[in-house]
Design an enzyme around this catalytic site. Structure first.
Site, short mmCIF file in Angstrom:
data_model
loop_
_atom_site.label_atom_id
_atom_site.label_comp_id
_atom_site.label_asym_id
_atom_site.label_seq_id
_atom_site.Cartn_x
_atom_site.Cartn_y
_atom_site.Cartn_z
N ILE A 59 0.73 -1.26 -0.06
CA ILE A 59 -0.11 -0.04 0.00
C ILE A 59 0.90 1.14 0.27
O ILE A 59 0.52 2.19 -0.93
CB ILE A 59 -1.07 -0.20 1.23
CG1 ILE A 59 -2.01 -1.13 1.09
CG2 ILE A 59 -1.47 1.38 1.56
CD1 ILE A 59 -2.81 -1.55 2.37
N ASP A 103 11.85 3.20 5.30
CA ASP A 103 11.24 1.59 5.38
C ASP A 103 12.31 0.90 6.19
O ASP A 103 13.45 1.55 5.92
CB ASP A 103 10.90 0.96 4.13
CG ASP A 103 9.96 -0.17 4.35
OD1 ASP A 103 8.71 -0.16 3.75
OD2 ASP A 103 10.61 -1.16 4.67
N ASN A 141 2.21 4.89 7.53
CA ASN A 141 1.31 3.75 6.88
C ASN A 141 1.83 2.35 7.45
O ASN A 141 1.26 1.44 7.50
CB ASN A 141 1.60 3.58 5.29
CG ASN A 141 1.38 2.39 4.79
OD1 ASN A 141 0.20 1.95 4.71
ND2 ASN A 141 2.43 1.78 4.29
N SER A 171 -7.63 0.24 9.62
CA SER A 171 -7.78 -1.18 8.92
C SER A 171 -9.25 -1.38 9.26
O SER A 171 -9.72 -0.61 10.33
CB SER A 171 -6.77 -2.35 9.48
OG SER A 171 -7.59 -3.65 9.46
N TYR A 184 -3.97 -6.14 17.25
CA TYR A 184 -4.11 -5.45 15.84
C TYR A 184 -5.29 -4.52 15.76
O TYR A 184 -5.42 -3.37 15.63
CB TYR A 184 -4.04 -6.41 14.65
CG TYR A 184 -3.89 -5.79 13.55
CD1 TYR A 184 -2.85 -5.34 12.85
CD2 TYR A 184 -5.02 -5.82 12.53
CE1 TYR A 184 -2.70 -4.68 11.71
CE2 TYR A 184 -4.99 -5.24 11.14
CZ TYR A 184 -3.91 -4.67 10.92
OH TYR A 184 -3.84 -4.13 9.50
N LYS A 213 -5.25 -0.43 15.78
CA LYS A 213 -5.94 0.27 14.65
C LYS A 213 -7.18 1.10 14.91
O LYS A 213 -7.32 2.03 14.59
CB LYS A 213 -6.38 -0.80 13.57
CG LYS A 213 -5.21 -1.51 12.73
CD LYS A 213 -4.09 -0.56 12.17
CE LYS A 213 -3.04 -1.03 11.26
NZ LYS A 213 -2.20 -0.12 10.33
N LEU A 252 -4.90 -6.93 -1.84
CA LEU A 252 -3.87 -8.30 -2.46
C LEU A 252 -2.46 -7.30 -2.50
O LEU A 252 -2.03 -7.39 -3.54
CB LEU A 252 -4.37 -8.69 -3.71
CG LEU A 252 -5.41 -9.68 -3.56
CD1 LEU A 252 -5.78 -10.40 -4.76
CD2 LEU A 252 -5.50 -10.82 -2.71
N THR A 253 -1.71 -7.18 -1.47
CA THR A 253 -0.46 -7.02 -1.58
C THR A 253 0.27 -8.19 -1.73
O THR A 253 -0.28 -9.22 -1.68
CB THR A 253 0.09 -6.34 -0.38
OG1 THR A 253 -0.15 -7.21 0.72
CG2 THR A 253 -0.73 -5.00 0.33
N1 LIG Z 1 -2.89 -5.53 2.96
C1 LIG Z 1 -3.95 -5.60 3.57
O1 LIG Z 1 -4.92 -6.22 3.30
C2 LIG Z 1 -4.25 -4.58 4.61
C3 LIG Z 1 -5.62 -4.54 5.22
C4 LIG Z 1 -5.63 -3.65 6.38
C5 LIG Z 1 -4.75 -2.81 6.51
N2 LIG Z 1 -3.49 -2.97 6.09
C6 LIG Z 1 -2.54 -2.07 6.57
O2 LIG Z 1 -1.91 -1.44 5.59
C7 LIG Z 1 -0.35 -0.88 5.94
C8 LIG Z 1 0.57 -1.34 4.93
O3 LIG Z 1 0.47 -2.67 4.70
P1 LIG Z 1 0.66 -3.67 3.59
O4 LIG Z 1 -0.31 -4.75 3.41
O5 LIG Z 1 0.86 -2.56 2.56
O6 LIG Z 1 2.19 -4.15 4.05
P2 LIG Z 1 3.41 -4.64 3.27
O7 LIG Z 1 4.09 -5.72 4.12
O8 LIG Z 1 3.28 -4.96 2.03
O9 LIG Z 1 4.37 -3.53 3.52
C9 LIG Z 1 4.84 -2.66 4.88
C10 LIG Z 1 5.95 -2.11 4.96
O10 LIG Z 1 6.17 -1.76 6.16
C11 LIG Z 1 7.84 -1.79 6.32
N3 LIG Z 1 7.81 -2.04 7.89
C12 LIG Z 1 7.60 -3.00 8.67
N4 LIG Z 1 7.77 -2.66 9.79
C13 LIG Z 1 8.59 -1.54 9.86
C14 LIG Z 1 8.95 -0.75 10.72
N5 LIG Z 1 9.06 -0.89 12.42
N6 LIG Z 1 9.65 0.33 10.45
C15 LIG Z 1 9.59 0.81 8.88
N7 LIG Z 1 9.01 -0.07 8.14
C16 LIG Z 1 8.58 -1.15 8.45
C17 LIG Z 1 7.75 -3.24 5.61
O11 LIG Z 1 9.46 -3.37 5.35
C18 LIG Z 1 7.03 -3.14 4.39
O12 LIG Z 1 7.90 -2.56 3.47
C19 LIG Z 1 -0.45 -1.46 7.56
O13 LIG Z 1 -0.57 -0.54 8.37
C20 LIG Z 1 -1.54 -2.71 7.63
O14 LIG Z 1 -1.84 -2.97 8.85
C21 LIG Z 1 -3.23 -3.87 5.36
#
Ligand SMILES: NC(=O)c1ccc[n+]([C@@H]2O[C@H](COP(=O)([O-])OP(=O)(O)OC[C@H]3O[C@@H](n4cnc5c(N)ncnc54)[C@H](O)[C@@H]3O)[C@@H](O)[C@H]2O)c1
Length: 269
Positions: free
Chosen positions: A18, A37, A90, A145, A158, A162, A192-193
């Protein structure tokens, strides 16, 4: 003229999923972007891709669990590009092995998730706000979320972390609105990441899709475009809101199917 032309944006967790979508779209629409990151190589690679496409971006290391690291990322952004207009908080983590139901949850995991998912939003905002005030205003966007809005069998920390992000979003909006700082959130459903695609068996993905009102899954750009809108002046009268971007998964009465079956049975008598 891009939709966020000339703005400077810091995006945490921007190397993947995202955050990467938001970074790419913001840069495409004219923002100068810092991608911060844990995965430094990924952040640098994302920035290089943006540069190759004609945008402006820099990738840096961030550990969102550490106050100094968050402060350094904000200071780096201001030193690199001269000001800060947009902060996208994020980063968010989860752990299906340890973040369980209330009786069995690992308490260290509870503390870790509150720190990484919620305190990082507080800290990013705390360090960014003085710079935004200097810049004449700004936009803070937080990734919440749909777990913030519903109970579930697992992931108690979690969901609570959130939900706290959703209300912290309102507090920031209420406290700094007069400084022309807006604060909004985006609450994704399943998106869908690459991580979600790789970690979830197709049968589980099918269950999620079945309960969407729409006949497809969410993709990173569905959230990225919402972030772009919230970062841009197009949303200048919106603050304190969290947008649920989830394909209608949670918006209908979950008992509809059973109710329809009951009505069909009653009518056939
Ligand atoms: N993918 C989903 O279905 C979904 C649904 C609801 C909420 N979210 C939220 O969206 C956000 C992004 O999620 P995503 O699915 O893109 O995840 P992702 O795993 O693809 O990307 C997350 C990124 O954050 C980085 N990261 C993790 N911990 C870190 C830290 N302590 N310091 C710095 N960087 C860090 C990781 O290296 C990664 O590049 C998150 O807050 C997640 O909770 C995702």
């Amino acid at each position: 003229m891009g939709r966020v032309q000339g703005k400077v944006a810091l995006i945490t967790g921007g190397a993947s999923g995202i955050g990467l979508s938001a970074a790419t779209l913001l840069a495409k629409e004219g923002a100068k972007v810092v991608i911060a990151d844990f995965n430094t190589a990924g952040a640098e690679e994302a920035a290089a891709e943006i540069q190759k496409a004609g945008g402006e971006a820099t990738g840096i290391f961030l550990d969102a669990s550490k106050e100094e690291s968050i402060r350094d990322a904000v200071e780096f952004t201001v030193n690199r590009y001269g000001l800060l207009n947009v902060l996208y908080n994020n980063v968010g983590v989860t752990n299906l092995q340890k973040d369980l139901d209330v009786v069995n949850i690992d308490l260290d995991e509870w503390d870790r998730l509150m720190n990484v998912n919620t305190k990082s939003v507080l800290l990013g905002s705390r360090f960014a706000i003085p710079h935004m005030i200097k810049a004449g205003g700004g936009s803070i966007i937080n990734t919440a979320s749909m777990a913030a809005f519903a109970g579930d069998a697992l992931r108690s920390a979690y969901g609570a972390s959130k939900a706290a992000v959703v209300n912290l979003t309102r507090y920031i909006a209420a406290q700094y609105g007069k400084d022309r700082i807006r604060c909004n959130g985006v609450a994704p459903g399943l998106v869908l990441t690459p991580a979600a695609k790789n970690n979830m068996p197709p049968a589980v993905l099918d269950i999620f899709e079945k309960f969407n009102a729409l006949p497809y899954h969410g993709e990173p750009d569905d959230i990225g475009y919402t972030v772009l809108f919230l970062a841009s002046d197009e949303s200048k009268f919106i603050t304190g809101q969290t947008f649920q971007v989830e394909g209608g998964h949670y918006m209908a009465n979950p008992s509809i199917a059973d109710f329809n079956a009951y009505m069909a049975q009653a009518q056939s008598k």
